[in-house]
Design an enzyme around this catalytic site. Structure first.
Site, PDB file in Angstrom:
ATOM      1  N   HIS A  54      -3.549  -9.237   3.364  1.00  0.00           N
ATOM      2  CA  HIS A  54      -4.995  -9.295   3.553  1.00  0.00           C
ATOM      3  C   HIS A  54      -5.329 -10.124   4.789  1.00  0.00           C
ATOM      4  O   HIS A  54      -4.803 -11.225   4.966  1.00  0.00           O
ATOM      5  CB  HIS A  54      -5.670  -9.932   2.336  1.00  0.00           C
ATOM      6  CG  HIS A  54      -5.725  -9.037   1.141  1.00  0.00           C
ATOM      7  ND1 HIS A  54      -5.846  -9.516  -0.147  1.00  0.00           N
ATOM      8  CD2 HIS A  54      -5.681  -7.684   1.026  1.00  0.00           C
ATOM      9  CE1 HIS A  54      -5.868  -8.502  -0.993  1.00  0.00           C
ATOM     10  NE2 HIS A  54      -5.768  -7.380  -0.296  1.00  0.00           N
ATOM     11  N   TYR A  92      -9.518 -10.879  -6.745  1.00  0.00           N
ATOM     12  CA  TYR A  92      -8.642 -10.757  -7.905  1.00  0.00           C
ATOM     13  C   TYR A  92      -8.826 -11.895  -8.889  1.00  0.00           C
ATOM     14  O   TYR A  92      -8.502 -11.766 -10.069  1.00  0.00           O
ATOM     15  CB  TYR A  92      -7.181 -10.670  -7.447  1.00  0.00           C
ATOM     16  CG  TYR A  92      -6.914  -9.452  -6.613  1.00  0.00           C
ATOM     17  CD1 TYR A  92      -6.814  -8.197  -7.203  1.00  0.00           C
ATOM     18  CD2 TYR A  92      -6.808  -9.532  -5.241  1.00  0.00           C
ATOM     19  CE1 TYR A  92      -6.592  -7.065  -6.443  1.00  0.00           C
ATOM     20  CE2 TYR A  92      -6.582  -8.411  -4.464  1.00  0.00           C
ATOM     21  CZ  TYR A  92      -6.481  -7.184  -5.073  1.00  0.00           C
ATOM     22  OH  TYR A  92      -6.273  -6.065  -4.315  1.00  0.00           O
ATOM     23  N   ARG A 133       0.842  -1.187   0.000  1.00  0.00           N
ATOM     24  CA  ARG A 133       0.000   0.000   0.000  1.00  0.00           C
ATOM     25  C   ARG A 133       0.884   1.247   0.000  1.00  0.00           C
ATOM     26  O   ARG A 133       2.026   1.216   0.464  1.00  0.00           O
ATOM     27  CB  ARG A 133      -0.910   0.021   1.227  1.00  0.00           C
ATOM     28  CG  ARG A 133      -1.818  -1.200   1.354  1.00  0.00           C
ATOM     29  CD  ARG A 133      -2.578  -1.169   2.674  1.00  0.00           C
ATOM     30  NE  ARG A 133      -3.485  -2.314   2.819  1.00  0.00           N
ATOM     31  CZ  ARG A 133      -3.167  -3.461   3.406  1.00  0.00           C
ATOM     32  NH1 ARG A 133      -1.940  -3.622   3.893  1.00  0.00           N
ATOM     33  NH2 ARG A 133      -4.049  -4.437   3.503  1.00  0.00           N
ATOM     34  N   ARG A 167      -1.170  -1.848  -6.883  1.00  0.00           N
ATOM     35  CA  ARG A 167      -1.341  -2.978  -5.961  1.00  0.00           C
ATOM     36  C   ARG A 167      -2.282  -4.014  -6.563  1.00  0.00           C
ATOM     37  O   ARG A 167      -1.989  -5.217  -6.558  1.00  0.00           O
ATOM     38  CB  ARG A 167      -1.892  -2.449  -4.637  1.00  0.00           C
ATOM     39  CG  ARG A 167      -2.240  -3.508  -3.584  1.00  0.00           C
ATOM     40  CD  ARG A 167      -2.616  -2.787  -2.288  1.00  0.00           C
ATOM     41  NE  ARG A 167      -3.268  -3.640  -1.310  1.00  0.00           N
ATOM     42  CZ  ARG A 167      -2.626  -4.432  -0.444  1.00  0.00           C
ATOM     43  NH1 ARG A 167      -1.313  -4.511  -0.480  1.00  0.00           N
ATOM     44  NH2 ARG A 167      -3.297  -5.145   0.435  1.00  0.00           N
ATOM     45  N   LYS A 193      -1.641  -2.805   8.097  1.00  0.00           N
ATOM     46  CA  LYS A 193      -2.773  -2.376   8.906  1.00  0.00           C
ATOM     47  C   LYS A 193      -2.741  -3.080  10.257  1.00  0.00           C
ATOM     48  O   LYS A 193      -2.413  -4.258  10.349  1.00  0.00           O
ATOM     49  CB  LYS A 193      -4.084  -2.701   8.186  1.00  0.00           C
ATOM     50  CG  LYS A 193      -4.342  -1.829   6.953  1.00  0.00           C
ATOM     51  CD  LYS A 193      -5.710  -2.119   6.363  1.00  0.00           C
ATOM     52  CE  LYS A 193      -6.019  -1.180   5.211  1.00  0.00           C
ATOM     53  NZ  LYS A 193      -7.363  -1.441   4.622  1.00  0.00           N
ATOM     54  N   HIS A 230      -2.813   2.422  -5.498  1.00  0.00           N
ATOM     55  CA  HIS A 230      -3.615   1.246  -5.183  1.00  0.00           C
ATOM     56  C   HIS A 230      -3.911   0.452  -6.448  1.00  0.00           C
ATOM     57  O   HIS A 230      -4.081  -0.766  -6.389  1.00  0.00           O
ATOM     58  CB  HIS A 230      -4.918   1.658  -4.488  1.00  0.00           C
ATOM     59  CG  HIS A 230      -5.348   0.703  -3.425  1.00  0.00           C
ATOM     60  ND1 HIS A 230      -4.599   0.460  -2.288  1.00  0.00           N
ATOM     61  CD2 HIS A 230      -6.438  -0.088  -3.319  1.00  0.00           C
ATOM     62  CE1 HIS A 230      -5.211  -0.434  -1.535  1.00  0.00           C
ATOM     63  NE2 HIS A 230      -6.319  -0.792  -2.133  1.00  0.00           N
TER      64      HIS A 230
END
Length: 316
Positions: free
Chosen positions: A288, A297, A167, A265, A191, A262
């Site tokens: 993730h 995806y 990110r 990404r 995150k 993004h």
């Protein structure tokens, strides 16, 4: 409060007890969950909206929150034209909040444990074709060849974004010591401050080596610190500068969609899956929390396969 449809919902004045609980919850999000400022604002905003709705219904204590009130709040949001994605996010915010209330003894039960939410329409932005990605990075490398530190930095950032799928916030947060140039991996703080390791290939390694050996030293100032990527004034580069770079460089790729970091990404993830990488590996690479996010995806790859089939097969 203004809805996505342009209609307004009159805000209620929170009773002191509810306002105090919101403040305590915000401190919990910052100090214990270590969320980003953006995530904290989103959670607190959603919870404030929920409690404003509850106050209009006469509730003055979070211990009295029940499933009926939560559903009433979501129904009100829907009537104001909120999107399914927004409704799903707010239902999640409500469940996280009520779980915290029950866990900390502020409520006798978890009112949101049975709260459902509409399935959000999860769409991905366009991605670059492999040839478009190669053209983008080739042009960046050519710019770096002029010897300017900014060109060398930009080439290194673009290569690393595409190579690892990190990110933009993770990119600008990197320090020099996060790179292991011998093993060609980078330590990423994602995150929730979850750490992961992402590998990168030889082109990214070369671009990073050029930037570190020649470019970075020419931008370093006394306050640069350990930041891997620096702005023109020598401070840690910010996210806006990276977004501007990606948009600007893609303008030089004929026919390429206008993507931000993004989008790179998403492009990296899609190309990995199209190249045969398994979902679990891509999930770990991207950081993730849920495999379901990574599975999105596969839809992009399937759609591309379907379009190619329809264009090429004589009996499509």
């Amino acid at each position: 409060m203004t809805s996505e449809a342009g209609e307004t919902e009159e805000a209620a004045v929170l009773p002191e007890t509810l306002a105090r609980t919101v403040g305590e919850y915000e401190r919990h999000l910052v100090s214990e969950r270590d969320l980003t400022s953006h995530s904290v604002r989103a959670y607190v905003g959603d919870v404030t909206g929920l409690l404003e709705h509850a106050a209009r219904l006469g509730l003055s204590d979070v211990a009295d929150l029940d499933l009926r009130t939560l559903r009433s709040w979501l129904a009100k949001q829907q009537s104001l034209g909120r999107s399914r994605t927004t409704l799903a996010r707010r239902a999640t915010a409500a469940r996280v909040f009520t779980a915290w209330l029950a866990r900390t003894g502020r409520a006798p039960t978890d009112a949101g444990a049975s709260l459902g939410s509409p399935r959000a329409h999860r769409t991905l932005p366009p991605v670059l074709r492999v040839d478009e990605a190669e053209q983008l990075l080739r042009a960046a490398t050519e710019l770096a060849d002029d010897g300017s530190p900014v060109g060398q930095r930009d080439a290194a950032m673009l290569e690393l974004l595409y190579a690892t799928g990190i990110r933009v916030g993770e990119l600008v947060g990197l320090d020099v010591d996060d790179l292991d140039q011998d093993r060609r991996v980078v330590r990423v703080l994602g995150k929730g401050r979850k750490e992961r390791t992402a590998p990168y290939g030889q082109p990214a390694a070369q671009a990073l080596r050029t930037w570190l050996d020649h470019g970075r030293a020419r931008l370093v100032v006394e306050g640069s610190g350990p930041a891997l990527f620096l702005g023109v004034r020598g401070r840690r580069i910010d996210q806006r500068a990276v977004r501007t770079l990606v948009h600007r460089r893609l303008q030089d790729v004929p026919g390429a969609p206008d993507l931000g970091p993004h989008g790179l990404r998403h492009t990296a993830a899609t190309h990995l899956l199209e190249g045969g990488a398994d979902l679990r590996s891509v999930q770990e690479l991207l950081g993730h929390a849920s495999l379901a996010t990574t599975q999105l995806y596969t839809h992009v790859s399937t759609d591309r396969l379907r379009r190619a089939y329809q264009q090429a097969h004589p009996r499509a």
